[in-house]
Design a protein around this motif. Structure first.
Motif, PDB file in Angstrom:
ATOM      1  N   ARG A  65       0.830  -1.211   0.000  1.00  0.00           N
ATOM      2  CA  ARG A  65       0.000   0.000   0.000  1.00  0.00           C
ATOM      3  C   ARG A  65       0.868   1.266   0.000  1.00  0.00           C
ATOM      4  O   ARG A  65       0.693   2.150  -0.829  1.00  0.00           O
ATOM      5  CB  ARG A  65      -0.890   0.019   1.246  1.00  0.00           C
ATOM      6  CG  ARG A  65      -2.151  -0.767   1.088  1.00  0.00           C
ATOM      7  CD  ARG A  65      -2.964  -0.660   2.355  1.00  0.00           C
ATOM      8  NE  ARG A  65      -4.332  -1.076   2.118  1.00  0.00           N
ATOM      9  CZ  ARG A  65      -5.280  -0.983   3.029  1.00  0.00           C
ATOM     10  NH1 ARG A  65      -5.024  -0.482   4.209  1.00  0.00           N
ATOM     11  NH2 ARG A  65      -6.520  -1.362   2.748  1.00  0.00           N
ATOM     12  N   ILE A 140      -5.507  -3.883  -1.390  1.00  0.00           N
ATOM     13  CA  ILE A 140      -4.399  -2.928  -1.564  1.00  0.00           C
ATOM     14  C   ILE A 140      -4.854  -1.715  -2.380  1.00  0.00           C
ATOM     15  O   ILE A 140      -4.562  -0.574  -2.029  1.00  0.00           O
ATOM     16  CB  ILE A 140      -3.183  -3.623  -2.235  1.00  0.00           C
ATOM     17  CG1 ILE A 140      -2.606  -4.679  -1.289  1.00  0.00           C
ATOM     18  CG2 ILE A 140      -2.105  -2.604  -2.617  1.00  0.00           C
ATOM     19  CD1 ILE A 140      -1.602  -5.629  -1.928  1.00  0.00           C
TER      20      ILE A 140
ATOM     21  N   PHE B 115      -1.987  12.142   7.493  1.00  0.00           N
ATOM     22  CA  PHE B 115      -2.032  11.401   6.232  1.00  0.00           C
ATOM     23  C   PHE B 115      -0.728  10.634   6.014  1.00  0.00           C
ATOM     24  O   PHE B 115      -0.735   9.484   5.583  1.00  0.00           O
ATOM     25  CB  PHE B 115      -2.277  12.378   5.077  1.00  0.00           C
ATOM     26  CG  PHE B 115      -2.133  11.755   3.723  1.00  0.00           C
ATOM     27  CD1 PHE B 115      -3.136  10.955   3.208  1.00  0.00           C
ATOM     28  CD2 PHE B 115      -0.989  11.941   2.960  1.00  0.00           C
ATOM     29  CE1 PHE B 115      -3.008  10.359   1.969  1.00  0.00           C
ATOM     30  CE2 PHE B 115      -0.845  11.350   1.722  1.00  0.00           C
ATOM     31  CZ  PHE B 115      -1.862  10.561   1.228  1.00  0.00           C
ATOM     32  N   GLN B 116       0.391  11.286   6.337  1.00  0.00           N
ATOM     33  CA  GLN B 116       1.698  10.667   6.087  1.00  0.00           C
ATOM     34  C   GLN B 116       2.011   9.498   7.008  1.00  0.00           C
ATOM     35  O   GLN B 116       2.922   8.733   6.733  1.00  0.00           O
ATOM     36  CB  GLN B 116       2.807  11.720   6.227  1.00  0.00           C
ATOM     37  CG  GLN B 116       2.853  12.654   5.037  1.00  0.00           C
ATOM     38  CD  GLN B 116       3.926  13.696   5.206  1.00  0.00           C
ATOM     39  OE1 GLN B 116       4.136  14.199   6.308  1.00  0.00           O
ATOM     40  NE2 GLN B 116       4.608  14.040   4.136  1.00  0.00           N
ATOM     41  N   THR B 117       1.260   9.356   8.094  1.00  0.00           N
ATOM     42  CA  THR B 117       1.600   8.279   9.023  1.00  0.00           C
ATOM     43  C   THR B 117       0.621   7.110   8.974  1.00  0.00           C
ATOM     44  O   THR B 117       0.736   6.183   9.751  1.00  0.00           O
ATOM     45  CB  THR B 117       1.670   8.811  10.468  1.00  0.00           C
ATOM     46  OG1 THR B 117       0.455   9.519  10.714  1.00  0.00           O
ATOM     47  CG2 THR B 117       2.846   9.712  10.680  1.00  0.00           C
ATOM     48  N   ILE B 118      -0.343   7.177   8.077  1.00  0.00           N
ATOM     49  CA  ILE B 118      -1.314   6.078   8.000  1.00  0.00           C
ATOM     50  C   ILE B 118      -1.298   5.461   6.605  1.00  0.00           C
ATOM     51  O   ILE B 118      -1.318   6.175   5.598  1.00  0.00           O
ATOM     52  CB  ILE B 118      -2.729   6.580   8.374  1.00  0.00           C
ATOM     53  CG1 ILE B 118      -2.742   6.945   9.866  1.00  0.00           C
ATOM     54  CG2 ILE B 118      -3.788   5.515   8.094  1.00  0.00           C
ATOM     55  CD1 ILE B 118      -3.934   7.716  10.301  1.00  0.00           C
ATOM     56  N   ALA B 119      -1.250   4.121   6.588  1.00  0.00           N
ATOM     57  CA  ALA B 119      -1.244   3.432   5.292  1.00  0.00           C
ATOM     58  C   ALA B 119      -2.675   3.130   4.872  1.00  0.00           C
ATOM     59  O   ALA B 119      -3.386   2.417   5.558  1.00  0.00           O
ATOM     60  CB  ALA B 119      -0.470   2.133   5.418  1.00  0.00           C
ATOM     61  N   THR B 120      -3.091   3.722   3.774  1.00  0.00           N
ATOM     62  CA  THR B 120      -4.437   3.445   3.273  1.00  0.00           C
ATOM     63  C   THR B 120      -4.337   2.824   1.888  1.00  0.00           C
ATOM     64  O   THR B 120      -3.266   2.809   1.286  1.00  0.00           O
ATOM     65  CB  THR B 120      -5.264   4.746   3.181  1.00  0.00           C
ATOM     66  OG1 THR B 120      -4.511   5.672   2.420  1.00  0.00           O
ATOM     67  CG2 THR B 120      -5.567   5.334   4.527  1.00  0.00           C
ATOM     68  N   SER B 121      -5.473   2.360   1.374  1.00  0.00           N
ATOM     69  CA  SER B 121      -5.467   1.778   0.029  1.00  0.00           C
ATOM     70  C   SER B 121      -5.125   2.859  -0.997  1.00  0.00           C
ATOM     71  O   SER B 121      -5.217   4.058  -0.694  1.00  0.00           O
ATOM     72  CB  SER B 121      -6.837   1.189  -0.282  1.00  0.00           C
ATOM     73  OG  SER B 121      -7.772   2.235  -0.388  1.00  0.00           O
ATOM     74  N   SER B 125      -6.013   6.748  -0.565  1.00  0.00           N
ATOM     75  CA  SER B 125      -4.876   7.651  -0.472  1.00  0.00           C
ATOM     76  C   SER B 125      -4.957   8.747  -1.537  1.00  0.00           C
ATOM     77  O   SER B 125      -4.697   9.914  -1.257  1.00  0.00           O
ATOM     78  CB  SER B 125      -3.588   6.846  -0.625  1.00  0.00           C
ATOM     79  OG  SER B 125      -2.490   7.696  -0.646  1.00  0.00           O
ATOM     80  N   LEU B 126      -5.359   8.331  -2.752  1.00  0.00           N
ATOM     81  CA  LEU B 126      -5.491   9.326  -3.821  1.00  0.00           C
ATOM     82  C   LEU B 126      -6.562  10.358  -3.462  1.00  0.00           C
ATOM     83  O   LEU B 126      -6.359  11.559  -3.626  1.00  0.00           O
ATOM     84  CB  LEU B 126      -5.869   8.634  -5.136  1.00  0.00           C
ATOM     85  CG  LEU B 126      -4.723   8.046  -5.955  1.00  0.00           C
ATOM     86  CD1 LEU B 126      -5.261   7.216  -7.111  1.00  0.00           C
ATOM     87  CD2 LEU B 126      -3.812   9.141  -6.492  1.00  0.00           C
ATOM     88  N   VAL B 129      -5.176  12.637  -0.669  1.00  0.00           N
ATOM     89  CA  VAL B 129      -4.113  13.572  -1.089  1.00  0.00           C
ATOM     90  C   VAL B 129      -4.703  14.670  -1.991  1.00  0.00           C
ATOM     91  O   VAL B 129      -4.308  15.836  -1.884  1.00  0.00           O
ATOM     92  CB  VAL B 129      -2.920  12.829  -1.729  1.00  0.00           C
ATOM     93  CG1 VAL B 129      -3.135  12.456  -3.165  1.00  0.00           C
ATOM     94  CG2 VAL B 129      -1.653  13.647  -1.617  1.00  0.00           C
TER      95      VAL B 129
END
Lengths: 166, 216
Positions: A65, A140, B115-121, B125-126, B129
């Motif tokens: 991801r 993902i 936003f920079q510290t969380i992993a999203t799909s 994420s798009l 951002v």
């Protein structure tokens, strides 16, 4: 947990799964310099997000991801260069530096096929080439499994067209 | 090239890349200490500058304003241009503007940091951002327009009003307001254009990717 300990755990985990970063960089950059920059940027973002990793997802899913998000949102302007890339001697020169042992023609075909895909399609085809199941690709990318199938079919058509047009 | 063939080439390329560019602990440790070069990291860097300059100006203005009530003769700012009332009103408007600018920037900064510290799909994420960038661009445009128009309005006022603030003629007040409004309009378009040049293509590209992921 001290920062040093966290750094150590992070290093071990990343070294163990470093293939994921290499794969993403290979898929998105044909230029070694650009690849190095992207590799580094992915590492930085993985490190920033590491404290929030809670084992809810698989470590590899979490890595994919972040790595894919960094690659897709990468700003470096390489598009123009890329279209020229195959028309100039640059490509030959690269291959002469023997980056891989694969036949030049085949490698060129692979890059040509990939370069016609957009960044999102590249993410999907890469996960497909890695034998990921549709449910993991869906997790993902953030789309439904059904849409993964639709996208895969479109990508296959695009790839075969690219090859025919050569 | 069939997918199977592509897969076999891909596997060899990856295998060779991993064996050739294998990283160790030293490389990881060195890399994570380097500075990020993403668009959001660059926006954050500008925000640090805004916090430093804006924060310092804010403190200075608050001190000047309080000082102008406690010891007016010591805290008059450009006494040959501004009289005491003008000076206080100038400081008050500046404090108000800076406080607004800093608090909005702080919110945007926090949003980027989260936003920079969380992993999203990829899709989420798009979306995030794009949202963050659109809000940050709006923030830059609005505050850029407001700040420049405010400066323009004050310059016009100082050049045209020779009396005390509360003694100024209705013509001067109206003309200053008009200059301020024209300034907002003008700088709004200039700031929008500047932001479009800076981030326009990049944002359009991200929107295209997001659209590509939206199921019909």
């Amino acid at each position: 947990m001290t920062n040093k300990t966290l750094e150590k755990i992070f290093s071990e985990k990343i070294i163990e799964s470093q293939g994921i970063i290499h794969k993403v960089c290979r898929m998105y950059c044909d230029n070694p310099e650009h690849r190095k920059d992207l590799f580094q940027e992915i590492l930085i973002q993985l490190w920033k997000s590491f404290p929030s990793f809670r084992n809810e997802a698989k470590f590899s899913t979490w890595m994919y991801r972040i790595a894919l998000n960094v690659a897709i949102q990468d700003l470096r302007k390489v598009k123009k260069k890329k279209s020229l890339f195959f028309q100039t001697n640059q490509f030959k020169e690269r291959l002469e530096q023997s980056e891989t042992s694969i036949e030049d023609e085949k490698l060129a075909q692979m890059y040509k096929a990939i370069s016609d895909l957009n960044k999102v399609e590249k993410a999907i085809i890469m996960l497909y080439l890695e034998d990921k199941k549709n449910d993991e690709i869906a997790e993902i990318i953030g789309i439904t499994q059904n849409y993964v199938r639709v996208k895969m079919n479109r990508i296959k058509i695009k790839l075969s067209k690219t090859i025919k047009n050569r | 090239m069939e997918l199977l063939e592509l897969k076999s080439i891909w596997n060899v390329v990856i295998e060779e890349t991993i064996s050739k560019d294998k990283m160790d602990e030293f490389v990881v440790e060195k890399s994570i200490k380097k500075e990020s070069k993403t668009v959001l990291a660059k926006i954050k860097k500008v925000m640090y500058l805004k916090f430093a300059v804006g924060g310092l100006s804010l403190v200075l203005c608050v001190v000047m304003l309080i000082g102008s009530f406690m010891e007016p003769e010591k805290f008059t700012f450009y006494e040959n241009i501004l009289d005491l009332t003008d000076n206080r009103i100038f400081m008050a408007t500046f404090i108000l503007f800076m406080s607004m600018m800093l608090s909005w920037n702080f919110r945007a900064f926090r949003e980027i940091k989260n936003f920079q510290t969380i992993a999203t799909s990829v899709k989420e994420s798009l979306g995030r951002v794009i949202g963050i960038m659109e809000r940050t661009i709006k923030l830059n445009v609005y505050f850029g327009a407001l700040f420049n128009a405010m400066v323009l309005g004050w310059v016009f006022y100082l050049l045209n009003n020779k009396k005390d603030f509360f003694m100024s003629t209705i013509e001067v007040v109206l003309a200053t307001a008009l200059v301020f409004l024209i300034g907002i309009f003008l700088f709004y378009f200039l700031s929008s254009y500047e932001q479009k040049i800076k981030f326009g293509n990049y944002l359009d590209q991200l929107k295209l990717y997001l659209k590509d992921l939206q199921e019909k």
